[in-house]
Design a protein around this motif. Structure first.
Motif, PDB file in Angstrom:
ATOM      1  N   ASN A 523      11.901 -63.412 -50.408  1.00 51.10           N
ATOM      2  CA  ASN A 523      11.956 -63.568 -52.212  1.00 51.10           C
ATOM      3  C   ASN A 523      11.544 -65.144 -52.424  1.00 51.10           C
ATOM      4  OD1 ASN A 523      12.433 -63.054 -54.778  1.00 51.10           O
ATOM      5  ND2 ASN A 523      14.553 -63.574 -54.723  1.00 51.10           N
ATOM      6  N   ASN A 524      10.524 -65.108 -53.256  1.00 53.95           N
ATOM      7  CA  ASN A 524      10.057 -66.431 -53.888  1.00 53.95           C
ATOM      8  C   ASN A 524      10.599 -66.405 -55.362  1.00 53.95           C
ATOM      9  OD1 ASN A 524       8.797 -68.505 -54.782  1.00 53.95           O
ATOM     10  ND2 ASN A 524       6.807 -67.393 -55.437  1.00 53.95           N
ATOM     11  N   LYS A 525      11.478 -67.541 -55.332  1.00 51.27           N
ATOM     12  CA  LYS A 525      12.423 -67.700 -56.259  1.00 51.27           C
ATOM     13  C   LYS A 525      11.551 -68.650 -57.537  1.00 51.27           C
ATOM     14  CE  LYS A 525      16.810 -67.417 -53.778  1.00 51.27           C
ATOM     15  NZ  LYS A 525      18.029 -68.408 -53.634  1.00 51.27           N
ATOM     16  N   ILE A 526      10.626 -69.027 -57.282  1.00 52.60           N
ATOM     17  CA  ILE A 526       9.822 -70.062 -58.291  1.00 52.60           C
ATOM     18  C   ILE A 526       8.956 -69.105 -59.298  1.00 52.60           C
ATOM     19  CG2 ILE A 526       8.155 -71.701 -58.723  1.00 52.60           C
ATOM     20  CD1 ILE A 526       8.873 -72.701 -55.703  1.00 52.60           C
ATOM     21  N   LYS A 527       9.260 -69.249 -60.356  1.00 53.00           N
ATOM     22  CA  LYS A 527       8.717 -68.520 -61.435  1.00 53.00           C
ATOM     23  C   LYS A 527       7.616 -69.271 -61.920  1.00 53.00           C
ATOM     24  CE  LYS A 527      12.318 -65.347 -62.772  1.00 53.00           C
ATOM     25  NZ  LYS A 527      13.112 -64.891 -64.156  1.00 53.00           N
ATOM     26  N   LEU A 528       6.469 -68.818 -62.445  1.00 57.35           N
ATOM     27  CA  LEU A 528       5.281 -69.659 -62.998  1.00 57.35           C
ATOM     28  C   LEU A 528       5.206 -69.468 -64.493  1.00 57.35           C
ATOM     29  CD1 LEU A 528       2.474 -68.128 -60.876  1.00 57.35           C
ATOM     30  CD2 LEU A 528       3.721 -70.242 -60.173  1.00 57.35           C
ATOM     31  N   ASP A 529       4.979 -70.616 -64.998  1.00 54.37           N
ATOM     32  CA  ASP A 529       5.020 -70.577 -66.550  1.00 54.37           C
ATOM     33  C   ASP A 529       3.635 -70.154 -67.069  1.00 54.37           C
ATOM     34  OD1 ASP A 529       4.237 -71.544 -69.256  1.00 54.37           O
ATOM     35  OD2 ASP A 529       5.362 -73.408 -68.798  1.00 54.37           O
ATOM     36  N   LYS A 530       3.569 -68.664 -67.399  1.00 56.28           N
ATOM     37  CA  LYS A 530       2.270 -68.152 -67.646  1.00 56.28           C
ATOM     38  C   LYS A 530       1.350 -68.648 -68.634  1.00 56.28           C
ATOM     39  CE  LYS A 530       2.768 -65.247 -63.947  1.00 56.28           C
ATOM     40  NZ  LYS A 530       1.991 -63.947 -64.018  1.00 56.28           N
ATOM     41  N   ALA A 531       2.007 -69.472 -69.361  1.00 59.13           N
ATOM     42  CA  ALA A 531       1.115 -69.859 -70.675  1.00 59.13           C
ATOM     43  C   ALA A 531       0.471 -71.037 -70.046  1.00 59.13           C
ATOM     44  CB  ALA A 531       2.223 -70.340 -71.979  1.00 59.13           C
ATOM     45  N   LEU A 532       1.521 -71.902 -69.636  1.00 58.94           N
ATOM     46  CA  LEU A 532       0.596 -73.312 -68.797  1.00 58.94           C
ATOM     47  C   LEU A 532      -0.483 -72.662 -67.833  1.00 58.94           C
ATOM     48  CD1 LEU A 532       0.583 -76.030 -68.429  1.00 58.94           C
ATOM     49  CD2 LEU A 532       2.269 -75.851 -66.726  1.00 58.94           C
ATOM     50  N   LEU A 533      -0.130 -71.384 -67.091  1.00 64.16           N
ATOM     51  CA  LEU A 533      -1.287 -71.033 -66.037  1.00 64.16           C
ATOM     52  C   LEU A 533      -2.600 -70.668 -66.736  1.00 64.16           C
ATOM     53  CD1 LEU A 533      -2.031 -70.094 -63.153  1.00 64.16           C
ATOM     54  CD2 LEU A 533      -0.872 -67.958 -63.779  1.00 64.16           C
ATOM     55  N   TYR A 534      -2.324 -69.828 -67.914  1.00 66.16           N
ATOM     56  CA  TYR A 534      -3.597 -69.572 -68.518  1.00 66.16           C
ATOM     57  C   TYR A 534      -4.526 -70.821 -69.059  1.00 66.16           C
ATOM     58  CZ  TYR A 534      -6.199 -68.305 -72.776  1.00 66.16           C
ATOM     59  OH  TYR A 534      -7.163 -68.273 -73.691  1.00 66.16           O
ATOM     60  N   GLU A 535      -3.772 -71.931 -69.450  1.00 71.23           N
ATOM     61  CA  GLU A 535      -4.490 -73.048 -69.696  1.00 71.23           C
ATOM     62  C   GLU A 535      -5.040 -73.607 -68.643  1.00 71.23           C
ATOM     63  OE1 GLU A 535      -5.002 -74.010 -72.899  1.00 71.23           O
ATOM     64  OE2 GLU A 535      -3.355 -72.591 -73.884  1.00 71.23           O
ATOM     65  N   GLU A 536      -4.512 -73.852 -67.537  1.00 72.55           N
ATOM     66  CA  GLU A 536      -4.866 -74.300 -66.256  1.00 72.55           C
ATOM     67  C   GLU A 536      -6.168 -73.482 -65.903  1.00 72.55           C
ATOM     68  OE1 GLU A 536      -1.747 -74.392 -63.704  1.00 72.55           O
ATOM     69  OE2 GLU A 536      -0.846 -76.116 -64.284  1.00 72.55           O
ATOM     70  N   LEU A 537      -6.148 -72.263 -65.973  1.00 72.26           N
ATOM     71  CA  LEU A 537      -7.120 -71.233 -65.348  1.00 72.26           C
ATOM     72  C   LEU A 537      -8.583 -71.398 -66.274  1.00 72.26           C
ATOM     73  CD1 LEU A 537      -5.369 -68.012 -64.604  1.00 72.26           C
ATOM     74  CD2 LEU A 537      -6.581 -69.559 -62.843  1.00 72.26           C
ATOM     75  N   HIS A 538      -8.105 -71.435 -67.534  1.00 70.86           N
ATOM     76  CA  HIS A 538      -9.296 -71.490 -68.475  1.00 70.86           C
ATOM     77  C   HIS A 538      -9.863 -72.895 -68.397  1.00 70.86           C
ATOM     78  CE1 HIS A 538     -11.252 -71.780 -72.719  1.00 70.86           C
ATOM     79  NE2 HIS A 538     -10.988 -70.502 -72.591  1.00 70.86           N
ATOM     80  N   LYS A 539      -9.241 -73.830 -68.122  1.00 68.88           N
ATOM     81  CA  LYS A 539      -9.746 -75.438 -68.075  1.00 68.88           C
ATOM     82  C   LYS A 539     -10.585 -75.308 -66.924  1.00 68.88           C
ATOM     83  CE  LYS A 539      -8.778 -80.121 -67.772  1.00 68.88           C
ATOM     84  NZ  LYS A 539      -7.564 -81.083 -67.781  1.00 68.88           N
ATOM     85  N   GLU A 540     -10.069 -74.716 -65.871  1.00 68.44           N
ATOM     86  CA  GLU A 540     -10.901 -74.806 -64.511  1.00 68.44           C
ATOM     87  C   GLU A 540     -11.902 -74.138 -64.398  1.00 68.44           C
ATOM     88  OE1 GLU A 540      -8.634 -76.365 -60.850  1.00 68.44           O
ATOM     89  OE2 GLU A 540      -7.740 -74.462 -61.292  1.00 68.44           O
ATOM     90  N   PHE A 541     -12.044 -72.617 -64.883  1.00 62.85           N
ATOM     91  CA  PHE A 541     -13.171 -71.993 -65.240  1.00 62.85           C
ATOM     92  C   PHE A 541     -14.125 -72.517 -65.939  1.00 62.85           C
ATOM     93  CE2 PHE A 541     -10.317 -67.940 -64.019  1.00 62.85           C
ATOM     94  CZ  PHE A 541     -10.677 -68.134 -62.880  1.00 62.85           C
ATOM     95  N   LEU A 542     -13.690 -73.116 -66.933  1.00 67.37           N
ATOM     96  CA  LEU A 542     -14.706 -73.819 -67.757  1.00 67.37           C
ATOM     97  C   LEU A 542     -15.652 -75.041 -67.035  1.00 67.37           C
ATOM     98  CD1 LEU A 542     -13.258 -74.562 -71.333  1.00 67.37           C
ATOM     99  CD2 LEU A 542     -15.369 -73.096 -70.834  1.00 67.37           C
ATOM    100  N   SER A 543     -15.144 -75.697 -66.119  1.00 65.78           N
ATOM    101  CA  SER A 543     -15.303 -76.783 -65.468  1.00 65.78           C
ATOM    102  C   SER A 543     -16.302 -76.403 -64.451  1.00 65.78           C
ATOM    103  CB  SER A 543     -14.254 -77.538 -64.733  1.00 65.78           C
ATOM    104  OG  SER A 543     -13.599 -76.742 -63.562  1.00 65.78           O
ATOM    105  N   CYS A 544     -16.387 -75.107 -64.092  1.00 63.94           N
ATOM    106  CA  CYS A 544     -17.410 -74.410 -63.268  1.00 63.94           C
ATOM    107  C   CYS A 544     -18.348 -73.541 -63.605  1.00 63.94           C
ATOM    108  CB  CYS A 544     -16.871 -74.032 -61.598  1.00 63.94           C
ATOM    109  SG  CYS A 544     -15.590 -72.764 -62.019  1.00 63.94           S
ATOM    110  N   SER A 545     -18.672 -73.721 -64.944  1.00 66.63           N
ATOM    111  CA  SER A 545     -19.378 -72.568 -65.740  1.00 66.63           C
ATOM    112  C   SER A 545     -20.435 -73.568 -66.514  1.00 66.63           C
ATOM    113  CB  SER A 545     -18.582 -71.903 -66.868  1.00 66.63           C
ATOM    114  OG  SER A 545     -17.437 -71.154 -65.941  1.00 66.63           O
TER     115      SER A 545
END
Length: 662
Positions: A523-545
């Motif tokens: 069991n992995n107890k660490i929950k991800l902040d999905k709003a922050l994850l969205y921002e991180e993914l969006h920023k990183e995908f922009l950086s390689c596009s």
């Protein structure tokens, strides 16, 4: 002849054969030498003994105490020879799909641009013409390539070859021991120097498939019907491999009009400012240090839905597009959604209750997807990757039979540390389901458990492969091909020291993926902040596009247009040519194909489209010319040349038009 003379003759024969194989088929020679060494070291116990009887040489099977030939030594060869004929439908594999066309379909083809045509319709002019002018029961006047299943001691080989008189032979023998013994009795070194021989001796199925593929493509245009003779039933273990290769040919999976449609859409998307991901190399994006779960539509998704509901905040959830209504119904918001197919996906979007459910979802779509799907979601959340062709130079492309494998490849390219697979089954469930209940495929209703080699179907016939949890699982050829692509992407992109892949699906085994039941996950107890994850993914995908065309790319496009116009001139001139014989036609077309398709060119994507076109249509023409009793062949030759050139001109014109629309 005295016994010692006979013994000396066969030994000399063996020596000369080994010299021949060392020079002409070195890999097979090495295999025989290794086998000999194993015999000398008593590492292998021989099953067969070569004996000289009053009727000649024979093989004694030491296990069954029976002879391979017996006193019917000559009869076995006579039987094989009597079965050889010029009927394309007897003792042959059919390497194409039989199609018939109505006059209405032919008119549709004339009025519609190639990229808008269905694959079946786009091939109508050539296929319909050759079918209409062939007799229902026709015979071949030449068998260009031929398969010999089973060598035995080789007594039949020379006489079969003399009767068939082919240019290329594929000689198959599953037993290395039997083949080695045939070197004592058959003069392989006397085989004609003007004929090509490919041997498949004691090969595993995967290796056999590669060897057969080499043989098949040496004379591809001649191979609409692949004639064979069968000496040994032990060779039938390879029949499924052969048929699977036929039904999974690239021009069937990715037809040239489908390729044109993809090319047109890719150019259009680049010109309209969509973000194009650079997937030409590993990216190692920091967001993917977090654990990833890839979800697809296999039955295992449904079995693991409770696990996903409980753990949806602990993983980056990556879903293929067709299952997002099912995820919405179960309250699971995917962080990334992927899609590949060009079809209108309205049947999926109609099932979505609330599109805002996906407002914080990133969509990774193929550049070739349908326009309606692009406009269904916010443009800023959409990132495109190239498939089939690398139109945007240096940005890479991914192509595979289905989106599951491409999604997996993307996660490896992004540098995921932990990847979990759920619903990547590529197999039938224990109750013969192919997908979750909500999926619209319906394949399970049409599965054919009995695999008839004469009518092998890509999405119907059941095969067996190694399972992930079960030892053996039933699958379909379409899924086996997907498994091969998954393993290929693993070899290409996976760093075993960096990435761990866990397969949580009760389906096919995948290389380097650790079988793991979801209830065994710590069991992995660490929950991800999905709003922050969205921002991180969006920023990183922009950086390689990139969403623009630079000056270098514009120059490259202009070079493509210039080269395409040169190709257009070649076929315009070809259309004016009058051929006297089919031999002249074939000779000229081989030269043109070499010049246009195989020479290095800036138009690699156009070359692929044209090769695909030729692969689909040219075998029909070659079979037509190689059939007996064709009346007025000159008329047919020049009609087919004109039709070929007209269609190819239309393809090239559309290609040029795509690039000119900037």
């Amino acid at each position: 002849m005295e016994e010692n003379e006979i013994q000396q003759e066969v030994v000399n024969n063996y020596i000369k054969n080994m010299e021949y194989f060392e020079k002409n088929h070195n890999e097979l020679y090495k295999k025989i030498k290794i086998y000999e060494t194993a015999i000398e070291l008593n590492q292998i116990k021989e099953q067969y003994t070569l004996e000289y009887k009053d009727y000649g040489f024979d093989l004694l099977d030491n296990l069954s105490n029976s002879y391979l030939y017996g006193k019917n030594h000559e009869q076995s060869t006579t039987t094989i020879l009597s079965s050889i004929n010029s009927n394309p439908n007897e003792d042959s594999f059919k390497t194409f799909y039989s199609l018939k066309y109505s006059d209405e379909l032919l008119e549709t083809e004339k009025k519609t641009p190639f990229y808008k045509l269905d694959t079946i319709i786009s091939n109508a002019p050539i296929v319909h013409y050759t079918n209409s002018n062939l007799k229902d029961k026709f015979e071949l006047n030449e068998i260009y390539s031929y398969i010999i299943f089973g060598c035995g001691l080789g007594f039949h080989l020379e006489r079969v070859m003399n009767k068939v008189n082919s240019k290329i032979y594929f000689i198959v023998e599953p037993s290395l021991e039997i083949f080695r013994l045939s070197l004592f009795t058959t003069k392989y070194y006397n085989l004609s120097k003007n004929v090509k021989y490919i041997f498949s001796v004691s090969e595993e199925k995967s290796s056999f498939k590669k060897t057969f593929n080499t043989f098949f493509h040496l004379s591809f245009f001649y191979n609409q019907y692949m004639k064979f003779s069968l000496f040994s039933n032990s060779c039938k273990i390879y029949f499924d491999e052969i048929q699977s290769l036929f039904v999974s040919q690239s021009h069937f999976l990715y037809s040239y009009n489908r390729s044109l449609k993809n090319l047109r859409r890719t150019i259009h998307r680049i010109n309209n400012g969509y973000n194009i991901l650079n997937i030409s190399e590993k990216l190692y994006l920091s967001s993917f240090n977090k654990p990833v779960i890839i979800l697809a539509a296999g039955p295992s998704l449904q079995k693991n839905i409770e696990f996903l509901q409980k753990n949806r905040d602990k993983y980056i959830i990556v879903s293929i597009f067709v299952i997002i209504p099912y995820l919405e119904k179960n309250g699971i918001v995917p962080d990334i959604v992927t899609h590949f197919d060009e079809q209108d996906e309205e049947r999926t979007t109609k099932k979505i209750k609330n599109s805002d459910f996906f407002k914080k979802t990133i969509f990774l779509f193929s550049t070739g997807i349908n326009e309606k799907l692009l406009t269904f979601f916010k443009k800023e959340n959409i990132f495109l990757f190239q498939t089939m062709f690398e139109v945007k130079k240096g940005f890479g492309e991914l192509t595979s039979p289905s989106i599951g494998e491409i999604t997996y490849a993307l996660m490896l390219i992004f540098g995921s540390k932990i990847i979990n697979l759920i619903g990547i089954d590529f197999a039938l469930s224990s109750d013969d389901k192919t997908h979750i209940d909500d999926h619209c495929s319906g394949l399970a209703n049409h599965i054919e458990k009995e695999s008839d080699v004469s009518s092998f179907k890509f999405k119907r016939n059941v095969l067996q492969i190694k399972g992930n949890f079960r030892e053996i699982v039933d699958t379909l050829e379409v899924y086996r091909l997907s498994v091969e692509h998954m393993n290929h992407f693993t070899d290409m992109f996976m760093d075993n020291n960096f990435t761990k892949v866990y397969n949580l699906s009760d389906g096919a085994y995948l290389n380097n993926a650790i079988p793991l039941h979801s209830n065994k996950i710590v069991n992995n107890k660490i929950k991800l902040d999905k709003a922050l994850l969205y921002e991180e993914l969006h920023k990183e995908f922009l950086s390689c596009s990139s969403n623009e065309i630079n000056k270098l790319e514009e120059k490259f496009i202009n070079k493509k247009i210039v080269q395409a116009n040169l190709y257009l001139d070649i076929f315009k001139n070809m259309k004016l040519r009058k051929f006297k014989t089919s031999s002249e036609f074939k000779s000229v077309y081989f030269k043109v194909i070499d010049e246009v398709i195989y020479n290095p060119s800036v138009c690699t994507n156009l070359q692929k489209v044209l090769l695909n076109y030729f692969k689909y249509n040219m075998p029909h023409v070659f079979t037509f010319f190689h059939s007996k009793d064709i009346s007025n062949p000159k008329k047919h030759i020049n009609y087919l040349n004109k039709t070929f050139c007209t269609q190819i001109e239309n393809i090239i014109k559309e290609y040029i038009e795509f690039y000119n629309k900037k």
